[in-house]
Motif scaffolding. Structure first.
Motif, PDB file in Angstrom:
ATOM      1  N   GLN A  32      34.630 -56.344  -6.597  1.00 34.03           N
ATOM      2  CA  GLN A  32      34.392 -57.753  -6.247  1.00 34.03           C
ATOM      3  C   GLN A  32      33.280 -58.356  -7.110  1.00 34.03           C
ATOM      4  O   GLN A  32      33.400 -59.459  -7.644  1.00 34.03           O
ATOM      5  CB  GLN A  32      34.019 -57.884  -4.773  1.00 34.03           C
ATOM      6  CG  GLN A  32      33.669 -59.297  -4.363  1.00 34.03           C
ATOM      7  CD  GLN A  32      32.872 -59.348  -3.062  1.00 34.03           C
ATOM      8  OE1 GLN A  32      32.973 -58.449  -2.248  1.00 34.03           O
ATOM      9  NE2 GLN A  32      32.083 -60.395  -2.896  1.00 34.03           N
ATOM     10  N   ARG A  33      32.129 -57.613  -7.247  1.00 32.40           N
ATOM     11  CA  ARG A  33      30.999 -58.114  -8.025  1.00 32.40           C
ATOM     12  C   ARG A  33      31.377 -58.273  -9.501  1.00 32.40           C
ATOM     13  O   ARG A  33      30.947 -59.228 -10.162  1.00 32.40           O
ATOM     14  CB  ARG A  33      29.804 -57.159  -7.906  1.00 32.40           C
ATOM     15  CG  ARG A  33      29.244 -57.031  -6.517  1.00 32.40           C
ATOM     16  CD  ARG A  33      28.477 -58.288  -6.115  1.00 32.40           C
ATOM     17  NE  ARG A  33      27.739 -58.056  -4.891  1.00 32.40           N
ATOM     18  CZ  ARG A  33      28.192 -58.251  -3.663  1.00 32.40           C
ATOM     19  NH1 ARG A  33      29.440 -58.715  -3.507  1.00 32.40           N
ATOM     20  NH2 ARG A  33      27.456 -58.009  -2.606  1.00 32.40           N
ATOM     21  N   LEU A  34      32.169 -57.340 -10.019  1.00 37.41           N
ATOM     22  CA  LEU A  34      32.583 -57.427 -11.415  1.00 37.41           C
ATOM     23  C   LEU A  34      33.480 -58.642 -11.625  1.00 37.41           C
ATOM     24  O   LEU A  34      33.342 -59.362 -12.629  1.00 37.41           O
ATOM     25  CB  LEU A  34      33.303 -56.141 -11.843  1.00 37.41           C
ATOM     26  CG  LEU A  34      33.723 -56.051 -13.313  1.00 37.41           C
ATOM     27  CD1 LEU A  34      32.524 -56.210 -14.233  1.00 37.41           C
ATOM     28  CD2 LEU A  34      34.443 -54.731 -13.580  1.00 37.41           C
ATOM     29  N   ALA A  35      34.397 -58.874 -10.692  1.00 36.48           N
ATOM     30  CA  ALA A  35      35.252 -60.060 -10.779  1.00 36.48           C
ATOM     31  C   ALA A  35      34.415 -61.333 -10.747  1.00 36.48           C
ATOM     32  O   ALA A  35      34.650 -62.282 -11.502  1.00 36.48           O
ATOM     33  CB  ALA A  35      36.255 -60.051  -9.623  1.00 36.48           C
ATOM     34  N   GLU A  36      33.399 -61.349  -9.877  1.00 36.45           N
ATOM     35  CA  GLU A  36      32.523 -62.520  -9.774  1.00 36.45           C
ATOM     36  C   GLU A  36      31.765 -62.755 -11.075  1.00 36.45           C
ATOM     37  O   GLU A  36      31.592 -63.899 -11.510  1.00 36.45           O
ATOM     38  CB  GLU A  36      31.546 -62.307  -8.621  1.00 36.45           C
ATOM     39  CG  GLU A  36      30.673 -63.498  -8.310  1.00 36.45           C
ATOM     40  CD  GLU A  36      29.762 -63.240  -7.113  1.00 36.45           C
ATOM     41  OE1 GLU A  36      28.941 -64.108  -6.801  1.00 36.45           O
ATOM     42  OE2 GLU A  36      29.881 -62.149  -6.510  1.00 36.45           O
TER      43      GLU A  36
END
Length: 460
Positions: free
Chosen positions: A60-64
């Motif tokens: 999720q953090r990488l996508a963000e």
């Protein structure tokens, strides 16, 4: 910040959760590339250790982190995060958040490619359904805001306005009922942005301006830019300056480009700082190796120096003993001198007390006193005899002094009270004090009130 290393069994290596924490720290410092590297490492570590919670959170953090530069990749990563969560569910709130993120990135892809928003709407409606069922009011507000953004992107401004109003009402109720108002305020800020944007798109300028002025941008430079540029456009639209409005949009767009370039430069600076830190660590390691080599040399030098130090200490000890002996002898001489001075002072006072004039002065009491010239001469001779010609030197140093001034100095040197001196001169005590002050200032040139005439005479 130090990059995470691979986990090794039996070794205290960094865990996936720690690596995720470091990645979030790097992203918070706008170091996007470093954050991405750490997040990919966290994904590898969490998969290897079957830490599924960290696994989908890292995705999720990488996508963000990639959402601005590469929405398609961000959407792919969010779908992967959803897949991991659905295989290993742990908290439905996280599921709603993941669905909302996936819908947001899907809408970004659709907006950029002018494609369909069906996938984005499917993600968001699923998220809203779960949030409504579980009565997660804050996430209902968040998902309604996402729906409003999608409707605005589809140019369905009325639908966007309806969703934004519902989200705003939920957010206001949350502000009145929860203690953690900071997170609610963050959600509500996004809601107010899409609400104001919808009003502006519908040309409801007064409502749009009211909402924009309600947004508190704080230290968020980008949000401040959005609010100020929108307020400027509202003012220009009221004036009918359409061409100027386009110019202002272009100017604010250039400012936004400068802002993102500044973030990139900050990231480069962070990377350079990280490389410098790694170089410093290598230098520190080499210094330790050199230190071990030098240790043997130092030990040998210490052994050689030890004998020299011992000899010096013995010599210093002897010098200190000699110094103490000389100090003791000086103290003894000082004591003898003090005792001698006390004897001299005693003899001087004894001589003065036995003079006829001083007897006459001491026995007079408060009656008037008359001293004849020969008595003044007698007491001055006596003082010169016992004070090493003290008053003879004063007469020589101050040849213009009046005889009355000399006699006042003599009486002061004898330690007589101002009352006794007043009886001699037939004046009051205050008059005596005034004469002393005048003598001290006019003859001896001393204006400091804290220094007495007695002190001046003793120093002459």
């Amino acid at each position: 910040m130090v990059a995470c290393s691979h986990q090794q069994q039996g070794v205290n290596s960094q865990t996936a959760a720690r690596c995720l924490e470091e990645a979030e720290g790097a992203l918070a410092n706008d170091s996007i590339r470093q954050g991405e590297t750490l997040l990919r490492k966290a994904i590898q570590l969490s998969e290897a250790s079957e830490d599924w919670h960290t696994y989908y959170i890292a995705y999720q953090r990488l996508a963000e982190a990639l959402s601005q530069s590469n929405p398609e990749e961000a959407l792919r990563l969010m779908k992967k995060a959803l897949s991991v969560y659905e295989q290993h569910p742990d908290d439905e709130r996280n599921y709603v958040i993941l669905l909302d993120y996936a819908g947001t990135y899907a809408s970004q892809v659709a907006y950029n490619t002018e494609g369909s928003y069906d996938e984005a709407l499917d993600f968001i409606h699923r998220a809203y359904g779960i949030a409504e069922k579980q009565q997660m009011t804050d996430l209902m507000c968040q998902t309604l805001t996402s729906l409003a953004n999608i409707a605005w992107a589809k140019e369905d401004y009325r639908q966007a306005l309806d969703y934004a109003r519902q989200a705003k009402d939920l957010g206001n109720r949350l502000l009145d009922s929860v203690q953690d108002q900071e997170s609610v305020t963050l959600i509500l800020t996004g809601t107010l942005q899409v609400l104001a944007r919808s009003y502006l798109s519908l040309n409801m300028l007064d409502s749009a301006e009211t909402v924009y002025r309600r947004i508190d941008s704080g230290n968020d430079v980008h949000l401040t830019y959005i609010v100020q540029s929108s307020l400027a456009n509202i003012a220009l639209r009221r004036m009918g300056a359409t061409q100027l409005e386009d110019s202002v949009d272009e100017a604010f767009g250039q400012i936004e480009d400068i802002y993102y370039k500044a973030l990139g430069q900050k990231d480069q600076y962070y990377q350079a700082t990280l490389r410098k830190e790694m170089e410093n660590q290598q230098l520190e390691y080499r210094s330790k190796m050199y230190g071990r080599t030098l240790l043997i040399v130092i030990i040998a030098s210490v052994i050689i120096l030890l004998a020299t130090v011992l000899a010096l200490r013995y010599r210093i000890r002897m010098q200190e003993q000699e110094k103490r002996r000389l100090q003791e002898e000086a103290e003894h001489q000082k004591t003898l001198l003090h005792q001698t001075n006390e004897v001299v002072t005693f003899l001087q006072n004894h001589i003065l007390e036995r003079t006829e004039v001083l007897k006459k002065l001491n026995e007079s009491g408060d009656s008037l006193i008359t001293l004849h010239p020969h008595e003044w001469s007698e007491i001055e001779r006596t003082l010169n005899a016992i004070d090493n010609n003290h008053f003879a030197k004063i007469r020589e140093q101050y040849p213009t002094m009046q005889e009355d001034d000399i006699r006042l100095c003599i009486l002061t040197r004898l330690g007589l009270s101002n009352r006794t001196i007043g009886n001699i001169y037939c004046i009051t005590v205050s008059a005596v004090q005034h004469r002393k002050l005048k003598l001290k200032k006019d003859v001896f040139g001393e204006s400091n009130p804290d220094i007495t005439l007695e002190q001046i005479l003793n120093s002459k």
